[in-house]
Design a protein around this motif. Structure first.
Motif, PDB file in Angstrom:
ATOM      1  N   UNK A  45       0.795  -1.182  -0.123  1.00 23.73           N
ATOM      2  CA  UNK A  45      -0.072   0.083   0.054  1.00 23.73           C
ATOM      3  C   UNK A  45       0.945   1.229  -0.060  1.00 23.73           C
ATOM      4  N   UNK A  46       1.953   1.246   0.960  1.00 23.25           N
ATOM      5  CA  UNK A  46       2.692   2.431   0.949  1.00 23.25           C
ATOM      6  C   UNK A  46       3.511   2.632  -0.403  1.00 23.25           C
ATOM      7  N   UNK A  47       4.106   1.645  -1.062  1.00 22.96           N
ATOM      8  CA  UNK A  47       4.727   1.712  -2.170  1.00 22.96           C
ATOM      9  C   UNK A  47       3.984   1.968  -3.591  1.00 22.96           C
ATOM     10  N   UNK A  48       2.843   1.214  -3.789  1.00 19.15           N
ATOM     11  CA  UNK A  48       1.857   1.319  -4.886  1.00 19.15           C
ATOM     12  C   UNK A  48       0.967   2.499  -4.603  1.00 19.15           C
ATOM     13  N   UNK A  49       0.793   2.943  -3.431  1.00 22.25           N
ATOM     14  CA  UNK A  49      -0.431   3.977  -3.161  1.00 22.25           C
ATOM     15  C   UNK A  49       0.078   5.222  -3.655  1.00 22.25           C
ATOM     16  N   UNK A  50       1.382   5.511  -3.721  1.00 27.31           N
ATOM     17  CA  UNK A  50       2.129   6.888  -3.872  1.00 27.31           C
ATOM     18  C   UNK A  50       1.349   7.722  -5.309  1.00 27.31           C
ATOM     19  N   UNK A  51       1.089   8.973  -4.714  1.00 21.41           N
ATOM     20  CA  UNK A  51       0.456   9.918  -5.999  1.00 21.41           C
ATOM     21  C   UNK A  51       1.478   9.867  -7.054  1.00 21.41           C
ATOM     22  N   UNK A  52       2.345   9.870  -6.877  1.00 18.73           N
ATOM     23  CA  UNK A  52       3.358  10.117  -8.000  1.00 18.73           C
ATOM     24  C   UNK A  52       3.818   8.875  -8.811  1.00 18.73           C
ATOM     25  N   UNK A  53       3.288   7.869  -8.439  1.00 17.74           N
ATOM     26  CA  UNK A  53       3.623   6.424  -9.069  1.00 17.74           C
ATOM     27  C   UNK A  53       3.443   6.581 -10.749  1.00 17.74           C
ATOM     28  N   UNK A  54       4.259   6.299 -11.224  1.00 18.20           N
ATOM     29  CA  UNK A  54       4.212   6.105 -12.651  1.00 18.20           C
ATOM     30  C   UNK A  54       3.998   4.941 -13.197  1.00 18.20           C
ATOM     31  N   UNK A  57       2.662   0.425 -19.844  1.00 15.64           N
ATOM     32  CA  UNK A  57       2.182  -0.781 -20.502  1.00 15.64           C
ATOM     33  C   UNK A  57       2.805  -1.100 -21.645  1.00 15.64           C
ATOM     34  N   UNK A  58       3.417  -2.474 -21.811  1.00 17.29           N
ATOM     35  CA  UNK A  58       4.001  -2.696 -22.873  1.00 17.29           C
ATOM     36  C   UNK A  58       5.240  -1.861 -23.377  1.00 17.29           C
ATOM     37  N   UNK A  59       5.818  -1.186 -22.483  1.00 18.53           N
ATOM     38  CA  UNK A  59       7.172  -0.239 -22.639  1.00 18.53           C
ATOM     39  C   UNK A  59       6.766   1.082 -22.969  1.00 18.53           C
ATOM     40  N   UNK A  60       5.261   1.533 -22.949  1.00 14.97           N
ATOM     41  CA  UNK A  60       4.912   2.812 -23.304  1.00 14.97           C
ATOM     42  C   UNK A  60       4.191   3.389 -21.973  1.00 14.97           C
ATOM     43  N   UNK A  61       4.546   4.703 -21.723  1.00 12.45           N
ATOM     44  CA  UNK A  61       4.245   5.329 -20.346  1.00 12.45           C
ATOM     45  C   UNK A  61       2.602   5.267 -20.697  1.00 12.45           C
ATOM     46  N   UNK A  62       1.602   5.320 -19.730  1.00 12.72           N
ATOM     47  CA  UNK A  62       0.264   5.298 -19.750  1.00 12.72           C
ATOM     48  C   UNK A  62      -0.203   5.623 -18.399  1.00 12.72           C
ATOM     49  N   UNK A  63      -1.662   5.746 -18.312  1.00 10.47           N
ATOM     50  CA  UNK A  63      -2.238   6.341 -17.178  1.00 10.47           C
ATOM     51  C   UNK A  63      -2.790   5.036 -16.435  1.00 10.47           C
ATOM     52  N   UNK A  64      -3.131   4.953 -15.070  1.00 10.80           N
ATOM     53  CA  UNK A  64      -3.583   3.821 -14.512  1.00 10.80           C
ATOM     54  C   UNK A  64      -4.917   3.226 -14.993  1.00 10.80           C
ATOM     55  N   UNK A  65      -5.520   4.040 -15.840  1.00  8.40           N
ATOM     56  CA  UNK A  65      -6.762   3.549 -16.443  1.00  8.40           C
ATOM     57  C   UNK A  65      -6.542   2.737 -17.808  1.00  8.40           C
ATOM     58  N   UNK A  66      -5.283   2.637 -17.885  1.00  8.28           N
ATOM     59  CA  UNK A  66      -5.235   1.760 -19.534  1.00  8.28           C
ATOM     60  C   UNK A  66      -5.475   0.477 -19.131  1.00  8.28           C
ATOM     61  N   UNK A  67      -6.295  -0.129 -20.227  1.00  9.08           N
ATOM     62  CA  UNK A  67      -6.925  -1.397 -20.408  1.00  9.08           C
ATOM     63  C   UNK A  67      -5.723  -2.565 -20.665  1.00  9.08           C
ATOM     64  N   UNK A  68      -5.848  -3.448 -19.861  1.00 11.24           N
ATOM     65  CA  UNK A  68      -4.929  -4.659 -20.076  1.00 11.24           C
ATOM     66  C   UNK A  68      -5.395  -5.685 -20.744  1.00 11.24           C
ATOM     67  N   UNK A  69      -4.614  -6.679 -21.368  1.00 13.50           N
ATOM     68  CA  UNK A  69      -4.959  -7.819 -22.058  1.00 13.50           C
ATOM     69  C   UNK A  69      -3.901  -8.790 -21.673  1.00 13.50           C
ATOM     70  N   UNK A  71      -0.966 -11.507 -21.559  1.00 12.88           N
ATOM     71  CA  UNK A  71       0.359 -11.279 -22.003  1.00 12.88           C
ATOM     72  C   UNK A  71       0.982 -10.003 -22.260  1.00 12.88           C
ATOM     73  N   UNK A  72      -0.024  -8.998 -21.566  1.00 15.50           N
ATOM     74  CA  UNK A  72       0.627  -7.510 -21.483  1.00 15.50           C
ATOM     75  C   UNK A  72       2.014  -7.482 -20.314  1.00 15.50           C
ATOM     76  N   UNK A  73       2.719  -6.545 -20.394  1.00 15.12           N
ATOM     77  CA  UNK A  73       3.679  -6.135 -19.510  1.00 15.12           C
ATOM     78  C   UNK A  73       3.386  -4.935 -18.974  1.00 15.12           C
ATOM     79  N   UNK A  74       3.374  -4.716 -17.675  1.00 13.78           N
ATOM     80  CA  UNK A  74       3.180  -3.599 -16.694  1.00 13.78           C
ATOM     81  C   UNK A  74       4.385  -3.240 -15.976  1.00 13.78           C
ATOM     82  N   UNK A  75       4.684  -1.981 -15.902  1.00 15.51           N
ATOM     83  CA  UNK A  75       5.758  -1.749 -15.255  1.00 15.51           C
ATOM     84  C   UNK A  75       5.331  -0.496 -14.199  1.00 15.51           C
TER      85      UNK A  75
END
Length: 83
Positions: A45-54, A57-69, A71-75
């Protein structure tokens, strides 16, 4: 199955660089995955709850609302600055 990677201090704080997570009907967006991981406990919660978390999705910056499928890769990573 999706691949989730944690970078920089997130990796250090969580003690893991990445993992595979089974994709089910409750995980539709990156935000869903983040909330699923936060349910693991206080450090998550502490780490992934940060407001500044980036996220990416599949090596492209995105927003948390990005839809996943399957075999996707999330970072997840903290903000970075350059000079």
């Amino acid at each position: 199955m999706i691949l989730v990677s944690y970078f920089a201090r997130y990796r250090d704080q969580l003690g893991v660089g990445g993992e595979k997570i089974a994709l089910d009907g409750s995980l539709r967006t990156i935000e869903d995955v983040r909330l699923h991981l936060c349910a693991r406990g206080p450090i998550w919660q502490q780490v992934l709850g940060e407001n500044s978390l980036m996220c990416a999705l599949n090596h492209e910056l995105c927003t948390p609302g990005a839809v996943i499928e399957d075999f996707d890769e999330i970072a997840f990573f903290p903000p970075v600055t350059g000079g």
